[in-house]
Design an enzyme around this catalytic site. Structure first.
Site, PDB file in Angstrom:
ATOM      1  CG  LEU A   1      -1.945  -1.103   1.376  1.00 51.92           C
ATOM      2  CD1 LEU A   1      -2.673  -0.982   2.712  1.00 51.92           C
ATOM      3  CD2 LEU A   1      -2.935  -1.084   0.227  1.00 51.92           C
ATOM      4  CG  ASP A   2       0.441   4.389  -2.918  1.00 53.28           C
ATOM      5  OD1 ASP A   2       1.249   3.565  -3.379  1.00 53.28           O
ATOM      6  OD2 ASP A   2      -0.368   5.025  -3.616  1.00 53.28           O
ATOM      7  CG  LEU A   3       4.035   7.404   3.378  1.00 48.25           C
ATOM      8  CD1 LEU A   3       4.722   6.581   4.449  1.00 48.25           C
ATOM      9  CD2 LEU A   3       4.879   8.616   3.006  1.00 48.25           C
TER      10      LEU A   3
ATOM     11  CB  THR B   1      -2.983   3.747   1.009  1.00 50.56           C
ATOM     12  OG1 THR B   1      -2.926   4.573  -0.156  1.00 50.56           O
ATOM     13  CG2 THR B   1      -4.246   2.913   0.963  1.00 50.56           C
TER      14      THR B   1
ATOM     15  NE  ARG C   1      -2.094   8.855  -4.411  1.00 53.29           N
ATOM     16  CZ  ARG C   1      -0.881   9.071  -3.920  1.00 53.29           C
ATOM     17  NH1 ARG C   1      -0.127   8.033  -3.554  1.00 53.29           N
ATOM     18  NH2 ARG C   1      -0.429  10.300  -3.764  1.00 53.29           N
TER      19      ARG C   1
END
Length: 459
Positions: A305-307, A309, A406
Site C-alpha cells: 500500500l502507498d505510504l 494509504t 488515485r
C-alpha cells in the site's frame, strides 16, 4: 533584460522565511502566495490560448532591501519566450537566424526529402543517418549553451551539471544527455535571473494555469513541486551556495506500529496506518516489512500500500505460503475493496473506469494516462455516502497498477474528483483519505475463501 524590467515590487508586512524552500516538497510561503495571487490577476487579463501552462513566482530581495518577485513560465508561452515582465530563458534558441533555428530548418528539409523516398532505399538510409547525426549534434550543442549559475557565482553548462549529478555509470549510460526541455522549467529560469541580477532568492512556488493536459492530472491554480527528472539535477547544482531548507523527505516519519487483524500458521492480515511505509525506502528503513521481519524472519509481503494509504495488507509467513497467494494476485482472483473520500461529487453514482497508466520517468512516482504505451487499468466504483459536498466511494480495482485508484479518481477522464489529501494529484490535507477496507482470497492451506474487513477511519 535588466533587474528593473522583471522585478515586481511587493508591498507587505509579511516576514520573509529564514531559508529558501525545498522546491520538490513544500507548502507555499505566504509571500509566495501573495506573489502568485498578483501574477494570477495579470494572467486573467492576458490572451493565453486554450492550453494550460505551469507558471512560477520567486520572491527576492534587492540590494537596497526592497522585496519583490519574479515571474516565469515553463517552456514557451503561445510559441514565444519573450513575454514582457517575465524572466527570459536561460538560453534563447528561438532567434530566427541563430544556429539552432538554421539547423532545425536543415533537419526539417531532410524530413521532407525522406517522405518522398522509399524507406528501404540506399538514399533514404543515407539521409536518415545524416538527419540522426545532425539532431544529436544540435542537441549537444544546445545543452552546452545553457550556462547555469549557482549561489557561489559559478557557472556550468547543462551537460556538465547533468553528468555530475548522475554519478551512476548505469544511469549515465541510459541517459547520457538531459531530456529535451531541461533548463526551460520555471525554477531554473527564476534562479538564473536572480543570480545574474544580484537578487537574493527568498522563496518560490509553481502553479498550473488553465485546463489540464490530456495525459497528466493538473488542476487550475493548484501549486506543484518542481519536477524531479529534469529539474532535480539542475536545481541541485543551482542551489549550491543558497541557504535552503533540508529535504523534508529525509526527516523520516513517526515510528508507527501495525495492528494484526488475523494470524495463523500461514499468514498475517495487517491493518497498516497512514504514514507507514510498506517496505523500506531509500532513506527510511522503518516499515511494515521490517516490523514483520523482526517477528517472523521468513515473512514476505504479498502486496503493498502507498505510504498515505491505510488498511489491510496480506503477509505470508513463508515462501511456501507466499507463492500461491502471489499467484492469486497475478490471476486477479483476490478481491479488494477500498474506501476513499473525494474532494467533490462524481457525475455518476457508479460505473467503471478504464484508463491505461504509464509511469512518468521524468517525474517519478507520478503516473500519466497513455492510451498507446500505458498498461491496462480498470476500476469499478460506487458512491456509498456524502459529506458536505464530498463523496465517500467504494473502489474495486480489477488491476493493480501503481497509483491506479488515485489517478482514476483525479483524472478528468475518470471521476475528475481527487481523493482528499492526495498531494500528487489533488490537494494537501491531514492525510490521504484512501483505505483498504476489504480483502477476500483463497487460503493457501485450507483452500477456503476467506474475507477480512477494516472500517475506514475517515468514513
Amino acid at each position: 533584460m535588466t533587474a528593473t524590467q522583471a522585478f515586481r515590487p511587493l508591498h507587505t508586512e509579511l516576514t520573509p522565511p529564514a531559508q529558501f524552500n525545498w522546491p520538490f516538497h513544500y507548502e507555499p510561503h505566504p509571500l509566495a502566495l501573495l506573489a502568485a495571487s498578483q501574477l494570477q490577476q495579470e494572467l486573467a487579463g492576458m490572451a493565453l490560448g486554450s492550453d494550460g501552462k505551469m507558471f512560477g513566482v520567486m520572491v527576492v530581495r534587492r540590494a537596497d532591501g526592497q522585496l519583490g518577485f519574479l515571474a516565469a513560465y515553463s517552456g514557451l508561452l503561445c510559441g514565444r519566450n519573450d513575454w514582457p515582465g517575465f524572466v527570459p530563458p536561460v538560453y534563447d534558441a528561438q532567434q530566427p537566424d541563430g544556429h539552432f533555428k538554421q539547423t532545425e530548418r536543415i533537419i526539417s528539409d531532410l524530413n521532407g526529402q525522406l517522405q518522398r523516398l522509399a524507406a528501404d532505399s540506399p538514399e533514404a538510409q543515407s539521409l536518415g543517418e545524416r538527419r540522426r547525426e545532425l539532431s544529436e549534434e544540435l542537441q549537444q550543442w544546445l545543452f552546452r549553451q545553457y550556462r547555469l549559475m549557482n549561489g557561489h557565482g559559478e557557472a556550468h553548462n547543462l551537460v556538465e551539471v547533468w553528468q555530475d549529478y548522475h554519478c551512476s555509470a548505469r544511469i549515465r549510460k541510459r541517459y547520457p544527455l538531459p531530456p529535451g526541455g531541461t533548463g526551460d522549467c520555471c525554477a531554473p529560469k527564476l534562479l538564473q535571473y536572480a543570480y545574474l541580477n544580484r537578487l537574493q532568492p527568498l522563496c518560490m512556488a509553481e502553479f498550473w494555469w488553465g485546463p489540464s493536459p490530456k495525459s497528466e492530472v493538473r488542476h487550475h491554480l493548484r501549486f506543484y513541486p518542481a519536477c524531479r527528472g529534469k529539474c532535480k539535477p539542475v536545481l541541485t547544482w543551482m542551489m549550491q551556495g543558497l541557504d535552503v531548507e533540508p529535504d523534508p523527505e529525509l526527516k523520516g516519519f513517526p515510528p508507527l506500529d501495525i495492528r494484526v487483524v488475523y494470524e495463523d500458521d500461514w499468514l498475517l492480515i495487517i491493518d497498516k496506518p497512514s504514514g507507514l511505509l510498506s517496505i523500506p525506502g531509500r532513506s527510511i528503513r522503518h516499515s511494515v516489512a521490517t516490523i514483520v521481519h523482526e517477528r517472523y524472519p521468513q515473512a514476505l509481503l504479498v502486496h503493498r500500500l502507498d505510504l498515505g494509504t491505510s488498511g489491510l495488507l496480506l503477509v505470508a509467513k513463508s515462501r511456501q505460503a507466499h507463492l500461491p497467494l502471489q499467484k492469486q494476485f497475478e490471476e486477479r482472483s483476490i478481491s479488494k475493496t477500498y474506501v476513499a473520500l473525494l474532494e467533490s461529487m462524481p457525475a455518476e453514482q457508479r460505473g467503471r473506469i478504464d484508463l491505461p497508466l504509464l509511469c512518468d520517468p521524468l517525474n517519478r512516482p507520478r503516473q500519466v494516462i497513455d492510451f498507446e504505451r500505458g498498461k491496462p487499468a480498470t476500476t469499478d466504483y460506487e458512491v456509498i455516502g456524502t459529506r458536505e459536498g464530498q463523496a465517500l466511494v467504494a473502489l474495486h480495482p480489477l488491476t493493480g497498477r501503481t497509483h491506479q485508484l488515485r489517478v482514476h479518481c483525479a483524472h478528468q477522464l475518470g471521476l475528475g474528483c481527487p481523493i482528499v489529501g492526495d498531494e500528487l494529484y489533488g490537494h494537501h490535507a491531514h492525510r490521504l483519505c484512501l483505505h483498504a477496507a476489504r480483502l477476500e482470497f483463497t487460503h493457501p492451506a485450507t483452500g477456503q475463501r476467506v474475507s477480512f474487513e477494516s472500517p475506514a477511519p475517515f468514513a
